[in-house]
Write an enzyme that holds these catalytic residues in place. Structure first.
Site, short mmCIF file in Angstrom:
data_model
loop_
_atom_site.label_atom_id
_atom_site.label_comp_id
_atom_site.label_asym_id
_atom_site.label_seq_id
_atom_site.Cartn_x
_atom_site.Cartn_y
_atom_site.Cartn_z
N SER A 80 0.89 -1.26 -0.07
CA SER A 80 0.12 0.25 0.15
C SER A 80 0.94 1.31 -0.03
O SER A 80 2.03 1.24 0.46
CB SER A 80 -0.75 0.11 1.18
OG SER A 80 -1.35 1.24 1.42
N TYR B 141 -1.91 -1.14 10.80
CA TYR B 141 -2.10 -1.80 9.58
C TYR B 141 -1.20 -1.39 8.61
O TYR B 141 -0.23 -2.48 8.04
CB TYR B 141 -3.53 -1.00 8.90
CG TYR B 141 -3.54 -1.40 7.38
CD1 TYR B 141 -4.06 -2.56 6.87
CD2 TYR B 141 -3.35 -0.40 6.45
CE1 TYR B 141 -4.11 -2.73 5.46
CE2 TYR B 141 -3.36 -0.47 5.04
CZ TYR B 141 -3.89 -1.65 4.65
OH TYR B 141 -3.76 -2.00 3.21
N LYS C 219 2.04 -3.83 6.51
CA LYS C 219 2.63 -3.55 5.15
C LYS C 219 4.32 -3.67 5.14
O LYS C 219 4.76 -4.32 4.26
CB LYS C 219 1.81 -2.81 4.17
CG LYS C 219 0.28 -2.96 4.35
CD LYS C 219 0.09 -4.03 3.44
CE LYS C 219 -1.49 -4.13 3.22
NZ LYS C 219 -1.92 -5.74 2.83
N GLY D 253 -4.58 11.16 11.47
CA GLY D 253 -4.01 10.11 11.01
C GLY D 253 -3.83 10.57 9.36
O GLY D 253 -2.90 9.84 8.48
#
Ligand code: NAD
Ligand code: UDP
Length: 331
Positions: free
Chosen positions: A124, A148, A152, A291
């Site tokens: 991502s 998350y 990645k 964020g």
């Protein structure tokens, strides 16, 4: 080629199954259906006229994965089987680290054991953190703001280290920007559980009257109109990027951005949706979402040069296809 698609019943995975089948590949899907429905496989068959082999299995279940790999001679694996809700990852870090990292470890181990040479991983743009746009594959990664994103970064690192000592394997780390839209048939698309977090599914629900109005998270960023800028790409273009990667990658690790290279603000996307579909989308400006970064778009020169892939479908197609899919949903 004979391809295993982990997470193939999901949003991007299902469109990729279609692209693979249409390109003449054979497809097996492994999915635990945690965030998808079995009916998706029927839709894939309706579109392509071809069936996939399906296993309802959790990819972190090593014993079950051994059985699947021992029954097939796969030429490649595409790994979509991840949990993907950023906010939820903050609330459930252990579940996210476990699912997203262990699934990568298990699939890499299976590829080593069964001599499967091609591995394509769903990464991502979030791994770039708040870097300067456009994001280029060679940039040092800045820290991500949530578990998350860390999963990645960790998965990318695991696969890079794996490739160091398993140098006959060809690995693609595909950094997706913002996939939106749906298959033009209206049979496949994105239908998140509950209230959507992402912009396009929220917009289509506003259009349908399922949500009263869009909340635009901040109009005080240093962008064209103050709202957040992202690189939206059609999910079918993204799917075709996976086929290109499988066909073209050679031994080693290859990192590619999959985006259009164009930034679009929230208000520009709202306007594009309104024009494409002739529908007014009520919205209000609210505070920034914690964020979020101001701008995120790709440099796409490497993927164009090395894989010969560029996104073809425009914002109008993305907006029309997303809306067509939403209209077909029952609720
Ligand atoms: P999705 O939730 O629609 O699809 C993921 C699929 O994987 C689901 O069908 C789910 O049931 C399955 N799954 C999850 N964990 C599993 C496990 N342990 N074993 C078996 N199946 C499992 O998500 P998506 O939007 O299609 O995303 C696919 C991948 O792309 C994810 O890894 C996601 O992090 C990544 N990605 C998505 C986006 C995006 O905007 N959608 C952006 C960047 C990266
Ligand atoms: N966004 C918004 N309202 C929403 C959802 C998203 O204004 O209900 C904005 C968000 O702040 C960002 C852009 O839309 O600038 C894309 O958000 P999304 O969650 O779709 O993708 P991501 O932020 O993960 O790139």
């Amino acid at each position: 080629m004979n391809i295993l698609v982990a997470g193939g019943a999901g949003y991007i995975g299902s469109h990729t199954c279609v692209a693979l089948l249409e390109a003449g590949h054979t497809v097996s899907v492994v999915d635990n259906l945690l965030n998808s429905k079995i009916e998706i496989l029927e839709q894939i068959k309706k579109i392509t006229g071809k069936a996939v082999v399906f296993y309802q299995v959790d990819v972190t279940n090593e014993a079950a994965m051994e059985t699947i790999f021992s029954e097939h001679m796969f030429d490649g694996v595409i790994h979509f089987a991840g949990l993907k809700a950023v906010g939820e990852s903050v609330a459930k870090p252990l579940e996210y680290y476990y699912n997203n990292v262990v699934s990568t470890l298990v699939l890499a181990k299976m590829c080593r054991s069964y001599g499967v040479k091609r591995f394509v991983f769903s990464s991502s743009a979030t791994v770039y953190g708040d870097n300067k746009v456009p994001f280029i594959e060679s940039m040092p990664l800045l820290s991500t703001t949530n578990p998350y994103g860390e999963t990645k970064v960790m998965s990318e690192r695991i696969l890079m280290d794996f490739a160091q000592v398993n140098n006959h394997h060809s690995i693609a780390l595909l950094r997706y920007f913002n996939p939106i839209g749906a298959h033009e048939s209206g049979l496949l698309g994105e239908s998140p559980n509950g209230v959507p977090n992402n912009l396009m599914p929220y917009m289509t629900q506003v259009a349908k009257g399922k949500q009263a109005k869009l909340r635009v998270f901040g109009n005080d960023y240093e962008t064209i109109d103050g709202t957040g800028v992202r690189d939206y790409l059609h999910v079918c273009d993204l799917a075709e990027g996976h086929v290109a990667a499988l066909n073209k990658i050679t031994a080693g690790v290859h990192i590619y951005n999959l985006g259009t290279g164009c930034g679009t603000s929230v208000l520009q996307l709202v306007e594009a949706f309104e024009q494409a579909n002739g529908i007014k989308l009520p919205y209000e400006i609210v505070g920034r979402r914690p964020g979020d970064i101001a701008e995120c778009f790709a440099d796409v020169s490497k993927v164009a040069q090395e894989l010969g892939w560029t996104a073809k479908r425009d914002l109008v197609a993305m907006c029309k296809d997303a809306w067509r899919f939403e209209q077909r949903l029952l609720s």
